[in-house]
Design a protein around this motif. Structure first.
Motif, PDB file in Angstrom:
ATOM      1  N   UNK A  41       0.856  -1.187   0.000  1.00  0.00           N
ATOM      2  CA  UNK A  41       0.000   0.000   0.000  1.00  0.00           C
ATOM      3  C   UNK A  41       0.890   1.234   0.000  1.00  0.00           C
ATOM      4  N   UNK A  42       0.401   2.399  -0.428  1.00  0.00           N
ATOM      5  CA  UNK A  42       1.218   3.611  -0.396  1.00  0.00           C
ATOM      6  C   UNK A  42       1.413   4.123   1.027  1.00  0.00           C
ATOM      7  N   UNK A  43       2.540   4.802   1.265  1.00  0.00           N
ATOM      8  CA  UNK A  43       2.817   5.335   2.602  1.00  0.00           C
ATOM      9  C   UNK A  43       2.003   6.593   2.911  1.00  0.00           C
ATOM     10  N   UNK A  44       1.410   7.186   1.892  1.00  0.00           N
ATOM     11  CA  UNK A  44       0.524   8.342   2.065  1.00  0.00           C
ATOM     12  C   UNK A  44      -0.405   8.422   0.859  1.00  0.00           C
ATOM     13  N   UNK A  45      -1.466   9.216   0.988  1.00  0.00           N
ATOM     14  CA  UNK A  45      -2.400   9.366  -0.121  1.00  0.00           C
ATOM     15  C   UNK A  45      -3.276   8.162  -0.362  1.00  0.00           C
ATOM     16  N   UNK A  46      -3.421   7.304   0.654  1.00  0.00           N
ATOM     17  CA  UNK A  46      -4.270   6.122   0.529  1.00  0.00           C
ATOM     18  C   UNK A  46      -5.602   6.313   1.233  1.00  0.00           C
ATOM     19  N   UNK A  65       7.151   3.756  -0.712  1.00  0.00           N
ATOM     20  CA  UNK A  65       7.482   5.173  -0.567  1.00  0.00           C
ATOM     21  C   UNK A  65       6.715   6.009  -1.578  1.00  0.00           C
ATOM     22  N   UNK A  66       6.414   7.248  -1.196  1.00  0.00           N
ATOM     23  CA  UNK A  66       5.709   8.174  -2.078  1.00  0.00           C
ATOM     24  C   UNK A  66       6.434   9.521  -2.103  1.00  0.00           C
ATOM     25  N   UNK A  67       6.225  10.233  -3.178  1.00  0.00           N
ATOM     26  CA  UNK A  67       6.726  11.601  -3.309  1.00  0.00           C
ATOM     27  C   UNK A  67       5.508  12.496  -3.481  1.00  0.00           C
ATOM     28  N   UNK A  68       5.105  13.146  -2.394  1.00  0.00           N
ATOM     29  CA  UNK A  68       3.880  13.959  -2.395  1.00  0.00           C
ATOM     30  C   UNK A  68       2.685  13.141  -2.881  1.00  0.00           C
ATOM     31  N   UNK A  69       2.533  11.949  -2.301  1.00  0.00           N
ATOM     32  CA  UNK A  69       1.421  11.013  -2.558  1.00  0.00           C
ATOM     33  C   UNK A  69       1.506  10.332  -3.922  1.00  0.00           C
ATOM     34  N   UNK A  70       2.553  10.591  -4.699  1.00  0.00           N
ATOM     35  CA  UNK A  70       2.789   9.859  -5.949  1.00  0.00           C
ATOM     36  C   UNK A  70       3.684   8.660  -5.653  1.00  0.00           C
ATOM     37  N   UNK A 209       1.199  19.309  -6.282  1.00  0.00           N
ATOM     38  CA  UNK A 209       0.659  18.727  -7.518  1.00  0.00           C
ATOM     39  C   UNK A 209      -0.363  19.670  -8.169  1.00  0.00           C
ATOM     40  N   UNK A 210       0.032  20.910  -8.277  1.00  0.00           N
ATOM     41  CA  UNK A 210      -0.864  21.971  -8.747  1.00  0.00           C
ATOM     42  C   UNK A 210      -1.477  21.681 -10.114  1.00  0.00           C
ATOM     43  N   UNK A 249      -4.180  11.976   2.922  1.00  0.00           N
ATOM     44  CA  UNK A 249      -3.799  13.096   2.081  1.00  0.00           C
ATOM     45  C   UNK A 249      -2.274  13.143   1.952  1.00  0.00           C
ATOM     46  N   UNK A 250      -1.614  13.840   2.866  1.00  0.00           N
ATOM     47  CA  UNK A 250      -0.175  14.082   2.781  1.00  0.00           C
ATOM     48  C   UNK A 250       0.438  13.978   4.169  1.00  0.00           C
ATOM     49  N   UNK A 251       1.599  13.328   4.262  1.00  0.00           N
ATOM     50  CA  UNK A 251       2.296  13.211   5.549  1.00  0.00           C
ATOM     51  C   UNK A 251       3.214  14.405   5.786  1.00  0.00           C
ATOM     52  N   UNK A 252       2.649  15.585   5.701  1.00  0.00           N
ATOM     53  CA  UNK A 252       3.420  16.812   5.885  1.00  0.00           C
ATOM     54  C   UNK A 252       2.457  17.915   6.317  1.00  0.00           C
TER      55      UNK A 252
END
Length: 262
Positions: A41-46, A65-70, A209-210, A249-252
């Motif tokens: 599973x993703x570390x964020x955005x799930x 691992x994710x980069x801004x939920x990607x 992710x604008x 959402x986001x871990x930040x």
């Protein structure tokens, strides 16, 4: 029959031939994990149930691992070979477009099923059954199809579909689902217009992710002053928001403007 109409629409939206309507999105996820022993599973955005469903089923969970939920493709490549399935959401956290084709190619090379959660992407290019073995979706409160009841599971393969167990939804509850599915294109246009205005209004801030297609707007802040300004904007414009860090959402540190709740 209402169920037949609902299934027909979902087949068109997912490009999958095998579909079942279930009681809710969480039960769709549980069904998709029926034959798994180890899941990525993703570390964020799930979604919260990505963690609770495997635990309830005795399935081992590994986070990518994710980069801004990607999804971080290098980390996925490293971990996919030892897992039965990869469960992820597109868009990640409702705001980050995922590289679906590349994800699918990596997983296929490693004999890892791809389970795509399209609760926040159904009706858009982000829900594409060519790049998923299983698609799950929720039609609950604040989803794109906001029927406040039900969900679905779709599969490319009849063999995979037949191996699952389902918590099926009563057909009497599907009328609102059908109505909301028929209204989906209009709802997507409405939410996209609001998102575009928010992005324009807050263009000087750090919007994550604008340029991606999404139905929340996540804005990072670097100071309490910035945070207050973003929150004030939400209050002035009567926009619902939540605070991050937050797994879904986001871990930040950020404010997530919940466009999909409108």
């Amino acid at each position: 029959m209402v169920k037949e109409k609902v299934i027909s629409i979902i087949k068109q939206l997912t490009k999958h031939d095998y579909v079942e309507i279930v009681t809710r999105g969480n039960s769709a996820i549980t069904s998709a994990l029926t034959n798994c022993k180890k899941v990525l599973i993703p570390e964020e955005g799930g979604w919260i149930h990505y963690k609770t469903a495997p635990k309830n089923l005795g399935i081992e969970v590994v986070e990518v691992m994710c980069d801004d939920a990607k999804i971080n493709l290098k980390d996925l490549q490293k971990k996919a070979k030892n897992c039965d399935a990869f469960l992820y959401q597109n868009p990640g956290g409702y705001f980050a477009e995922q590289p679906m084709k590349k994800i699918y190619e990596i997983c296929k090379k490693n004999d890892c099923l791809v389970i795509l959660d399209c609760s926040g992407g159904i009706g858009t290019r982000l829900c594409d059954g060519r790049y998923a073995d299983i698609i799950v979706g929720s039609f609950g409160k604040w989803k794109l199809v906001d029927a406040q009841v039900g969900g679905f599971v779709s599969c490319r393969s009849k063999k995979v579909f037949d191996s699952m167990s389902f918590e099926r939804l009563d057909e009497a509850a599907m009328l609102k689902m059908l109505q909301k599915l028929e209204e989906l294109p209009e709802r997507i246009r409405f939410l996209e217009q609001i998102r575009d205005k928010i992005v324009d209004d807050l263009n000087s801030y750090n919007i994550v992710c604008k340029n991606d297609l999404g139905f929340v707007v996540v804005v990072r802040y670097s100071s309490e002053k910035e945070k207050e300004e973003i929150v004030d904007y939400c209050k002035e414009n009567k926009l619902p928001y939540t605070e991050c860090p937050r797994y879904i959402r986001l871990n930040d540190k950020a404010i997530s403007i919940e466009v999909k709740r409108l």
